[in-house]
Motif scaffolding. Structure first.
Motif, mmCIF file in Angstrom:
data_model
loop_
_atom_site.group_PDB
_atom_site.id
_atom_site.type_symbol
_atom_site.label_atom_id
_atom_site.label_comp_id
_atom_site.label_asym_id
_atom_site.label_seq_id
_atom_site.Cartn_x
_atom_site.Cartn_y
_atom_site.Cartn_z
ATOM 1 N N CYS A 164 22.654 28.201 -79.421
ATOM 2 C CA CYS A 164 21.947 26.871 -78.780
ATOM 3 C C CYS A 164 20.272 27.329 -79.088
ATOM 4 O O CYS A 164 20.021 28.188 -78.453
ATOM 5 N N GLU A 165 19.525 26.563 -79.609
ATOM 6 C CA GLU A 165 18.129 26.729 -79.661
ATOM 7 C C GLU A 165 17.246 26.165 -79.174
ATOM 8 O O GLU A 165 17.334 24.670 -78.943
ATOM 9 N N GLY A 166 16.308 26.458 -78.225
ATOM 10 C CA GLY A 166 15.214 25.827 -77.645
ATOM 11 C C GLY A 166 13.868 25.942 -78.253
ATOM 12 O O GLY A 166 13.980 26.655 -79.317
ATOM 13 N N ALA A 167 12.913 25.528 -77.659
ATOM 14 C CA ALA A 167 11.480 25.628 -78.190
ATOM 15 C C ALA A 167 11.101 27.327 -78.383
ATOM 16 O O ALA A 167 10.350 27.553 -79.309
ATOM 17 N N ASP A 168 11.591 28.149 -77.477
ATOM 18 C CA ASP A 168 11.331 29.668 -77.676
ATOM 19 C C ASP A 168 12.408 30.338 -78.106
ATOM 20 O O ASP A 168 12.494 31.587 -77.968
ATOM 21 N N GLY A 169 13.364 29.913 -78.953
ATOM 22 C CA GLY A 169 14.413 30.741 -79.609
ATOM 23 C C GLY A 169 16.009 29.992 -78.863
ATOM 24 O O GLY A 169 15.833 29.215 -78.075
ATOM 25 N N LEU A 170 16.701 31.318 -79.021
ATOM 26 C CA LEU A 170 18.001 30.925 -78.379
ATOM 27 C C LEU A 170 17.847 30.620 -76.986
ATOM 28 O O LEU A 170 17.213 31.353 -76.195
ATOM 29 N N LEU A 171 18.665 29.875 -76.644
ATOM 30 C CA LEU A 171 18.642 29.594 -74.986
ATOM 31 C C LEU A 171 19.333 30.693 -74.284
ATOM 32 O O LEU A 171 20.216 31.531 -74.899
ATOM 33 N N PRO A 172 19.198 31.369 -72.983
ATOM 34 C CA PRO A 172 19.750 32.240 -72.403
ATOM 35 C C PRO A 172 21.155 32.038 -71.894
ATOM 36 O O PRO A 172 21.513 30.643 -71.673
ATOM 37 N N ALA A 173 22.068 32.794 -71.944
ATOM 38 C CA ALA A 173 23.339 32.648 -71.328
ATOM 39 C C ALA A 173 23.586 31.993 -70.065
ATOM 40 O O ALA A 173 24.091 31.216 -69.790
ATOM 41 N N GLU A 174 22.756 32.850 -69.189
ATOM 42 C CA GLU A 174 22.320 32.447 -67.843
ATOM 43 C C GLU A 174 21.113 32.493 -67.443
ATOM 44 O O GLU A 174 20.162 33.320 -67.954
ATOM 45 N N THR A 175 20.911 31.606 -66.310
ATOM 46 C CA THR A 175 19.516 31.699 -65.607
ATOM 47 C C THR A 175 19.853 31.401 -64.195
ATOM 48 O O THR A 175 21.120 31.405 -63.646
ATOM 49 N N GLU A 176 18.758 31.675 -63.415
ATOM 50 C CA GLU A 176 18.919 31.428 -61.987
ATOM 51 C C GLU A 176 19.724 30.041 -61.673
ATOM 52 O O GLU A 176 20.517 30.102 -60.762
ATOM 53 N N ALA A 177 19.206 28.900 -62.382
ATOM 54 C CA ALA A 177 19.607 27.561 -61.983
ATOM 55 C C ALA A 177 21.237 27.819 -62.501
ATOM 56 O O ALA A 177 22.095 27.146 -61.630
ATOM 57 N N THR A 178 21.622 28.230 -63.501
ATOM 58 C CA THR A 178 23.141 28.104 -63.922
ATOM 59 C C THR A 178 23.911 29.041 -62.962
ATOM 60 O O THR A 178 25.138 28.562 -62.442
ATOM 61 N N ALA A 179 23.511 30.038 -62.489
ATOM 62 C CA ALA A 179 24.063 30.901 -61.439
ATOM 63 C C ALA A 179 24.069 30.371 -60.197
ATOM 64 O O ALA A 179 25.220 30.263 -59.316
ATOM 65 N N ARG A 180 23.181 29.694 -59.752
ATOM 66 C CA ARG A 180 23.175 28.854 -58.547
ATOM 67 C C ARG A 180 24.144 27.693 -58.466
ATOM 68 O O ARG A 180 24.994 27.453 -57.474
ATOM 69 N N ARG A 181 24.164 27.243 -59.803
ATOM 70 C CA ARG A 181 25.084 25.889 -59.798
ATOM 71 C C ARG A 181 26.448 26.336 -59.682
ATOM 72 O O ARG A 181 27.270 25.704 -59.157
ATOM 73 N N LEU A 182 27.068 27.491 -60.403
ATOM 74 C CA LEU A 182 28.243 27.843 -60.438
ATOM 75 C C LEU A 182 28.619 28.470 -59.047
ATOM 76 O O LEU A 182 29.679 28.036 -58.843
ATOM 77 N N ALA A 183 27.755 28.953 -58.432
ATOM 78 C CA ALA A 183 27.812 29.701 -56.940
ATOM 79 C C ALA A 183 28.070 28.329 -56.178
ATOM 80 O O ALA A 183 29.286 28.230 -55.104
ATOM 81 N N ARG A 184 27.494 27.377 -56.247
ATOM 82 C CA ARG A 184 27.714 26.232 -55.349
ATOM 83 C C ARG A 184 29.008 25.323 -55.625
ATOM 84 O O ARG A 184 29.790 25.024 -55.011
ATOM 85 N N LEU A 185 29.398 25.268 -56.945
ATOM 86 C CA LEU A 185 30.530 24.715 -57.390
ATOM 87 C C LEU A 185 31.847 25.489 -56.918
ATOM 88 O O LEU A 185 32.831 24.794 -56.218
ATOM 89 N N LEU A 186 31.776 26.806 -57.056
ATOM 90 C CA LEU A 186 33.145 27.769 -56.568
ATOM 91 C C LEU A 186 32.800 28.159 -55.335
ATOM 92 O O LEU A 186 34.244 28.562 -54.991
ATOM 93 N N THR A 187 32.108 27.855 -54.551
ATOM 94 C CA THR A 187 32.200 28.102 -53.169
ATOM 95 C C THR A 187 33.129 27.309 -52.397
ATOM 96 O O THR A 187 33.148 26.323 -52.267
ATOM 97 N N PRO A 188 34.250 28.164 -51.763
ATOM 98 C CA PRO A 188 35.215 27.246 -50.801
ATOM 99 C C PRO A 188 34.583 26.357 -50.105
ATOM 100 O O PRO A 188 33.524 26.674 -49.302
ATOM 101 N N VAL A 189 34.942 25.143 -49.810
ATOM 102 C CA VAL A 189 34.293 24.223 -48.971
ATOM 103 C C VAL A 189 34.917 24.492 -47.465
ATOM 104 O O VAL A 189 36.196 24.600 -47.526
#
Length: 277
Positions: A252-277
């Motif tokens: 997957c390519e963006g303006a600066d080349g291939l997109l990173p596998a993970e970012t701080e935003a994706t890590a935060r999103r996954l942690a929020r989703l998988l944290t037990p309620v």
């Protein structure tokens, strides 16, 4: 692997994807948390994975640009697109529902608005109480301009409060979502299939979740299936993510080349989703 490919094909056919809506899903799930910009060629490749042709992609992109949902830029001979600011705000609101923990409501909004159409009220997940009066759980949502709004801590009624919404259609939507994805096994997928399956998962779940008023448990009918659907979404999203992220970094390519596998935003999103309620 053939059975897996057949399953993804079946899910795609059952969803009857709208190209523009699926493109918004791609941006919301993959692109926005990685800088927000995607090369058109990547967009075409991702849509091809679910049977959306290049011509349909280009038509849908043009319509999204005209509707101020996407904005484009050229770098050399390549075209790149990002979500417009207003569209990002709309999807971030949806993302909070998709990936975040459920926020309990703080009472109710009872809204009197003669100018509010019933179909627009339903889009805002309001229940119709009759005439120009509507109701919804109070989670601090913006109020319709000019509306008269009452805030109530509790609501008592002789009839079930859930009757102000069409919960039978939502129940059917959650049942259909679970029937489509219940037998999906992330461990059997290639990285490309994992990304395609995750996009389909997010798209299908979003289509139901964004119509759900998320009533307090005491007001839901017996056997309500929203929590079961949520658990399936969380499990599959977590299972599909490692392979999906590997494929994003590879293709997957963006303006600066291939997109990173993970970012701080994706890590935060996954942690929020998988944290037990």
């Amino acid at each position: 692997m053939h059975k897996t490919a057949d399953m993804i094909r079946t899910i795609t056919q059952e969803l009857r994807l709208n190209a523009a809506a699926f493109i918004v899903t791609i941006y919301g799930d993959v692109v926005v948390p990685r800088g927000g910009v995607l090369w058109t060629g990547t967009l075409i490749d991702l849509c091809a994975g679910v049977g959306i042709s290049e011509s349909l992609v280009r038509t849908a992109v043009s319509r999204l640009v005209a509707a101020a949902q996407l904005t484009g830029e050229r770098i050399g001979r390549r075209s790149f697109y990002r979500l417009e600011t207003g569209a990002v705000a709309t999807f971030m609101e949806a993302a909070d529902l998709l990936y975040g923990p459920d926020r309990p409501s703080k009472g109710w909004q009872i809204i009197h608005d003669p100018d509010l159409r019933i179909e627009d009220a339903r889009r805002l997940r309001m229940g119709h109480m009759g005439g120009p009066v509507f109701i919804r759980p109070d989670r601090g949502q913006p109020l319709p301009p000019g509306a008269l709004v009452f805030h109530a801590e509790t609501v008592t009624t002789a009839a079930p409060l859930a009757g102000f919404w069409d919960l039978s259609a939502l129940r059917d939507g959650y049942d259909r979502f679970m029937a489509l994805f219940d037998t999906l096994q992330p461990a059997r997928l290639s990285d490309h299939q994992a990304l395609v399956a995750r996009l389909l998962l997010v798209h299908a779940y979003r289509m139901v979740l964004l119509r759900d008023p998320r009533l307090p448990a005491e007001h839901l009918p017996a056997g309500w299936n929203g929590a079961e659907a949520r658990a399936l979404f969380r499990k599959l999203y977590g299972g599909l993510t490692p392979g999906a992220h590997r494929h994003i970094a590879l293709c997957c390519e963006g303006a600066d080349g291939l997109l990173p596998a993970e970012t701080e935003a994706t890590a935060r999103r996954l942690a929020r989703l998988l944290t037990p309620v």
